[in-house]
Design an enzyme around this catalytic site. Structure first.
Site, short mmCIF file in Angstrom:
data_model
loop_
_atom_site.label_atom_id
_atom_site.label_comp_id
_atom_site.label_asym_id
_atom_site.label_seq_id
_atom_site.Cartn_x
_atom_site.Cartn_y
_atom_site.Cartn_z
N LYS A 195 20.23 10.99 4.27
CA LYS A 195 21.20 11.23 5.94
C LYS A 195 21.09 11.99 6.58
CE LYS A 195 25.69 9.23 6.74
NZ LYS A 195 27.39 9.65 5.32
C1 E4P Z 1 29.85 7.44 7.10
O1 E4P Z 1 28.72 7.37 6.18
C2 E4P Z 1 30.71 8.56 7.32
O2 E4P Z 1 30.63 9.27 5.98
C3 E4P Z 1 32.32 7.61 7.56
O3 E4P Z 1 32.56 6.54 7.21
C4 E4P Z 1 33.35 8.75 8.66
O4 E4P Z 1 34.25 8.77 8.98
P1 E4P Z 1 35.29 9.07 8.90
O5 E4P Z 1 34.91 8.87 10.53
O6 E4P Z 1 36.72 8.43 8.46
O7 E4P Z 1 35.25 10.89 8.67
#
Ligand code: E4P
Length: 215
Positions: free
Chosen positions: A83
């Site tokens: 990522k």
């Molecule tokens: C995606 O890969 C992220 O981990 C996640 O969806 C972030 O979500 P949030 O805005 O609820 O922290």
């Protein structure tokens, strides 16, 4: 449509996996920090449960450092997806990892222009954050519709749309209607997707009537 689970909590992953709801897993530094465990240990545990893409975030600023972190993470298990942040440096690292055959998930996408750039850098997945856009008064799902349209216009772009920052069932349903490839869903929202009051009422009545059937 694929369901990824957006958590680093092993018991949540086990539970959702047992229901057949886990095609993959996404983690982020905040979710890992919540576990209080070493990153590598959490990743090893997840890889032992789920046979699908597991996103692990490279945390660095320069492309060289992101690349080094990404290579280190991808060596942990073949299912690890690197990522990367949606920055110029992140896109450089994305291009290099893609050239080396390593899958990437470009994260923290908040505009269709960013999504287009990530696709050109060869990202395997783009993660637009719908909930965080809703939080600041935008309509997060409009971004999904724009990205699905743009990618659909250019079949040579192979990047898949991974709807992230999902906060409620409607995000998932709308994502499916728009043709998004994946939604990464918190465990609590999987529970909300499952529930319907008429199902509960129906089960209660069937159980009650079943007791009247002679044995
Ligand atoms: C995606 O890969 C992220 O981990 C996640 O969806 C972030 O979500 P949030 O805005 O609820 O922290």
């Amino acid at each position: 449509m694929k369901f990824f689970i957006d958590t680093a909590d092993i018991s949540e992953i086990r539970e959702a996996h047992a229901m057949g709801m886990v095609d993959g897993v996404t983690t982020n530094p905040s979710l890992i920090a919540k576990t209080g465990r070493r990153f590598e240990d959490v990743l090893q545990d997840i890889c032992a449960i789920v046979d699908g893409p597991i996103s692990a975030e490279a945390v660095a600023e320069s492309a060289a450092d992101l690349l080094a972190d990404g290579l280190r993470l991808s060596a942990i298990h073949p299912n690890i997806v690197v990522k990367l942040p949606l920055t110029g440096e992140g896109l450089k690292a994305c291009r290099e990892l893609t050239n080396r055959g390593i899958r990437t998930n470009v994260t923290l996408c908040f505009s269709p222009a960013q999504a287009l750039l990530a696709a050109k850098a060869g990202a395997t997945w783009i993660s637009p954050f719908v909930g965080r856009l809703d939080d600041i008064g935008h309509t997060g799902m409009d971004l999904i519709s724009q990205i699905v349209t743009i990618y659909g216009n250019y079949p040579s772009l192979k990047t898949e749309v991974l709807v992230a920052s999902v906060r409620h069932p409607l995000h998932v349903v709308e994502a499916a209607m728009m043709g998004a490839d994946v939604a990464t869903i918190p465990f609590s929202v999987i529970g909300q997707l499952l529930k319907h009051p008429l199902t509960d009422i129906g089960i209660e009545k069937f159980n009650k009537d079943w007791k009247k059937v002679p044995v």
